[in-house]
Design an enzyme around this catalytic site. Structure first.
Site, short mmCIF file in Angstrom:
data_model
loop_
_atom_site.label_atom_id
_atom_site.label_comp_id
_atom_site.label_asym_id
_atom_site.label_seq_id
_atom_site.Cartn_x
_atom_site.Cartn_y
_atom_site.Cartn_z
N CYS A 24 -5.64 -19.25 30.46
CA CYS A 24 -6.86 -18.90 31.18
C CYS A 24 -8.04 -19.62 30.52
CB CYS A 24 -7.18 -17.41 31.19
SG CYS A 24 -5.90 -16.40 31.92
N ARG A 74 -5.87 -25.00 31.44
CA ARG A 74 -5.47 -23.77 30.73
C ARG A 74 -4.81 -22.75 31.65
NH1 ARG A 74 -8.14 -23.37 25.79
NH2 ARG A 74 -7.66 -21.16 25.75
N TRP A 80 -4.21 -17.98 34.35
CA TRP A 80 -2.76 -18.14 34.23
C TRP A 80 -2.22 -16.72 34.13
CZ3 TRP A 80 1.28 -16.95 30.92
CH2 TRP A 80 2.46 -17.68 31.11
N ASN A 89 -9.63 -13.84 28.67
CA ASN A 89 -8.47 -14.67 28.33
C ASN A 89 -7.74 -13.96 27.21
OD1 ASN A 89 -6.66 -16.69 27.56
ND2 ASN A 89 -8.19 -17.75 26.33
N GLY A 90 -6.49 -13.57 27.45
CA GLY A 90 -5.73 -12.87 26.40
C GLY A 90 -4.84 -11.81 27.03
N GLU A 101 12.82 -34.02 23.41
CA GLU A 101 11.46 -34.19 23.93
C GLU A 101 11.49 -34.91 25.29
OE1 GLU A 101 8.66 -33.05 23.49
OE2 GLU A 101 7.24 -34.52 24.28
N LYS A 156 9.96 -33.32 28.72
CA LYS A 156 8.94 -34.01 29.53
C LYS A 156 9.38 -34.05 30.99
CE LYS A 156 6.27 -33.94 27.61
NZ LYS A 156 5.94 -33.56 26.27
N GLU A 198 9.32 -30.44 32.66
CA GLU A 198 8.05 -29.75 32.90
C GLU A 198 7.20 -30.39 33.98
OE1 GLU A 198 5.80 -31.30 28.84
OE2 GLU A 198 5.34 -29.32 29.58
N HIS A 233 31.93 -31.49 22.67
CA HIS A 233 32.19 -30.07 22.40
C HIS A 233 31.82 -29.18 23.59
CE1 HIS A 233 33.20 -31.12 18.34
NE2 HIS A 233 32.08 -31.81 18.26
N LYS A 293 -1.81 -25.48 29.48
CA LYS A 293 -1.85 -26.35 28.30
C LYS A 293 -1.86 -25.56 27.00
CE LYS A 293 -2.48 -30.37 26.33
NZ LYS A 293 -1.26 -31.20 26.28
O1 M6R Z 1 -0.75 -26.59 21.46
P1 M6R Z 1 0.65 -26.53 20.90
O2 M6R Z 1 1.08 -27.83 20.35
O3 M6R Z 1 0.85 -25.41 19.94
O4 M6R Z 1 1.55 -26.22 22.17
C1 M6R Z 1 2.93 -26.00 22.03
C2 M6R Z 1 3.62 -26.09 23.36
O5 M6R Z 1 3.13 -25.12 24.24
C3 M6R Z 1 3.45 -27.48 24.00
O6 M6R Z 1 3.89 -28.49 23.16
C4 M6R Z 1 4.23 -27.55 25.33
O7 M6R Z 1 5.60 -27.50 25.07
C5 M6R Z 1 3.85 -28.83 26.09
N1 M6R Z 1 3.50 -28.51 27.43
C6 M6R Z 1 4.93 -29.82 26.16
O8 M6R Z 1 4.57 -30.97 26.83
#
Ligand code: M6R
Length: 614
Positions: free
Chosen positions: A2, A27, A75, A101-102, A487, A491, A494, A510, A609
């Site tokens: 948020c 956010r 969010w 926010n929270g 990673e 990517k 998401e 395995h 984010k």
């Molecule tokens: O701000 P942070 O690095 O702590 O965030 C951690 C994850 O939420 C963040 O890396 C998330 O996995 C990304 N969207 C990946 O691209």
């Protein structure tokens, strides 16, 4: 998650709030709303399900005016995305409005009490409880809004950054925070409030970061008054921001993600500037040098992080164990914080977080601090909560990362971890001089090599068209490239919503190899490093089962080229820096597949984010 924004001054608030919401939309983006007080003291709320653009559409025929207002982009945590659940929320009498926010953990108990006292709820959010509680406390105790907020927050368990406005007091916004970020921007006879500095920087670079359990009374004509929820007066230093507006714009790129991928040569140079000397003889990280003895005598390193930052942490494990010979555990913050972990006083905890606000990592840091461990932060956002709650640390210095999918922050985290491991190895004398100098020189060359890889963008875009409609993907890597496989898969998942798994290549036999058939694209990282021959065997096993292999290989490779269906050739480097290069084509591949699928690359569904809720 948020985003919250507020304005009080002499200008029209609405355009400032909407612009601010667009900057904070990363956010959260399932609904948005604004509350404004006009010059007659009328408090009105406008809200809409969907993006900020939907709110603008909803507001376009309305006669919205006022010099004071608060706004929110959501969010969802409690309650589905809907008009009712969108913020701001009114109190029972509609004389107070609040954004949040929270998460309020004890909202159910409080709600029940308020209902017993005649309060009615319009939404299923935890937030509405706060605004109702503030009004209840205010009426009961006959106090002003600030005192009511103070009393109410003493009843609240959970995380909050809030902004509150009141009809009868149209020259004031009350804000408060605990475990969710809040920044005050100080202008000339005007003040700004936001979850981060991005909505503020256009108007002023002078800011105050509120601390946990602090409340600020923000009025038009006087400096903010800051008190704690326990009524202790506070003074805060005004900080000058170094951010500039162009960092918040797309700069001609169709998406922030693509811009951020292409920024990487520069961001990594920025990250190394002043830390690796020009002759590549020294690496200077003051956060380590100031605590040299702690690092030299560390029994163990525990790396805490989530998501992409966790993948960086995994590369960190390989780096520290290879060069420093210190054992390393890499933990998901969300697991670590709840499982009564063994923490020694001579452990070094490294918390990695782009935003510096990830709730689980922040809580894990707190736990480690309480156990007496030394905590080092690797954050991107300057002044963020994790950066402020650690004993020492290094910023990644890549500027704001706005695309939800982390790209440039990841590679900078790898560079910081590389510099850290070399700095500690030097102190421990676990790497000889010649090797140390060679590694530093190579690290210094990485940005140029990334520039070369970025020239493959068109070729990778063409390749992406072949795989746009795949339903699943497997990513394989070994050694330093195993975390890159994880990673790469993250990517793709998401931003394109294609199911993808990352595996250490040798694990395929395995179990997962059962998934391989001619429909299954396999991205194999097969650069010419320590594991090259082993990965070739793993690729052979995939090909023997009709899998389709896209291989990332070193320039001039001939062997993998003759087996794989498609290859992406990248410059060679030291094993330990391979992730800095191999990750780039995977970022581009995910990006182009997502664009081909017409996904909202910068704001993928269900994500935000900055994950400020657990
Ligand atoms: O701000 P942070 O690095 O702590 O965030 C951690 C994850 O939420 C963040 O890396 C998330 O996995 C990304 N969207 C990946 O691209």
């Amino acid at each position: 998650m948020c985003g919250i924004v507020g304005y009080i001054g002499n200008k029209e608030a609405y355009p400032i709030l909407i612009k601010g919401l667009h900057r904070l939309e990363y956010r959260g983006y399932d609904s948005a709303g604004v509350a404004l007080t006009d010059k007659n003291g009328k408090l009105s709320i406008y809200k809409a399900k969907g993006r900020v653009a939907d709110l603008e559409e909803f507001c376009k025929d309305k006669n919205i005016s006022g010099n004071i207002g608060i706004a929110h982009t959501r969010w969802a945590t409690h309650g589905e995305p809907s008009n009712q659940n969108a913020h701001p929320h009114y109190s029972e009498s509609e004389s107070i409005a609040l954004i949040h926010n929270g998460i309020i953990e004890n909202y159910a108990v409080l709600k029940e009490q308020l209902i017993r006292n005649g309060y009615h709820f319009q939404s299923s959010t935890d937030t509405e409880v706060m605004v109702q509680l503030i009004e209840y406390v205010k009426t009961l105790n006959k106090v002003d809004l600030c005192t009511a907020v103070q009393l109410a927050l003493n009843e609240i368990i959970g995380a909050y950054a809030i902004a509150v406005v009141e009809k009868d007091n149209p020259d004031q916004i009350i804000v408060a925070r605990k475990s969710s970020p809040l920044v005050l921007g100080i202008g000339e006879d005007e003040y700004f409030i936001a979850s981060d500095a991005s909505p503020i920087i256009e108007y002023t670079n002078r800011v105050i970061y509120l601390e946990d359990e602090e409340i600020a009374v923000v009025s038009r004509h006087e400096p903010p008054r800051i008190i704690t929820i326990k009524n202790v007066e506070k003074t805060h230093e005004i900080i000058q921001l170094e951010m500039n507006l162009s960092q918040l714009e797309k700069g001609g790129y169709p998406h922030f993600m693509l811009k951020e991928i292409f920024e990487q040569p520069q961001t990594l140079r920025d990250c190394m500037r002043g830390r690796i000397d020009v002759s590549c003889q020294h690496v200077v990280l003051s956060g380590i040098i100031d605590h040299r003895e702690r690092f030299v005598n560390a029994r163990r390193i525990i790396i805490l992080a989530c998501g992409t930052s966790w993948h960086a942490g995994l590369v960190g494990k390989y780096l520290f164990e290879t060069f420093c010979r210190i054992p390393v555990d890499v933990e998901y913050s969300s697991e670590f914080r709840y499982r009564n972990p063994v923490i020694y006083k001579d452990d070094i905890i490294i918390a990695i977080s782009q935003s510096g606000e990830t709730a689980d990592t922040l809580a894990a840091v707190e736990l480690a601090r309480q156990a007496g461990a030394f905590v080092y932060g690797i954050c991107n956002v300057v002044g963020s909560s994790i950066a402020r709650n650690t004993h020492s640390g290094s910023y990644t210095h890549v500027g704001p990362e706005i695309g939800v999918a982390s790209t440039k922050a990841f590679t900078a985290q790898l560079v910081v971890l590389s510099m850290m491991s070399l700095c500690i190895a030097r102190a421990l004398k676990t790497v000889d001089d010649a090797h140390f100098f060679r590694l530093l020189q190579e690290l210094n060359r990485i940005p140029d090599k990334i520039e070369k890889i970025l020239k493959l963008n068109d070729a990778i875009k063409n390749l992406s068209k072949i795989f746009t409609y795949a339903h699943n993907f497997i990513y394989l890597g070994r050694g330093f490239n195993y975390p890159v496989a994880l990673e790469g898969a993250l990517k793709l998942k998401e931003i394109s919503y294609i199911h993808a798994e990352g595996y250490p290549a040798a694990e395929m036999k395995h179990g997962p190899i059962a998934l391989i058939d001619s429909e299954m694209p396999v991205v194999a990282i097969a650069t010419d490093n320590g594991m090259y021959e082993k990965v070739i065997s793993n690729i052979q096993e995939i090909k023997a089962r009709n899998g389709r292999v896209i291989a990332v290989v070193s320039e001039n490779d001939t062997v993998v080229k003759s087996i794989a269906d498609y290859v992406i050739e990248i410059p060679a480097t030291e094993d330990c820096f391979d992730p800095l290069l191999t990750t780039i084509p995977l970022q581009l591949l995910s990006y182009h597949i997502a664009v081909n699928k017409k996904r909202d690359v910068d704001m993928p569904r269900n994500l935000a984010k900055s994950v400020t809720v657990e």
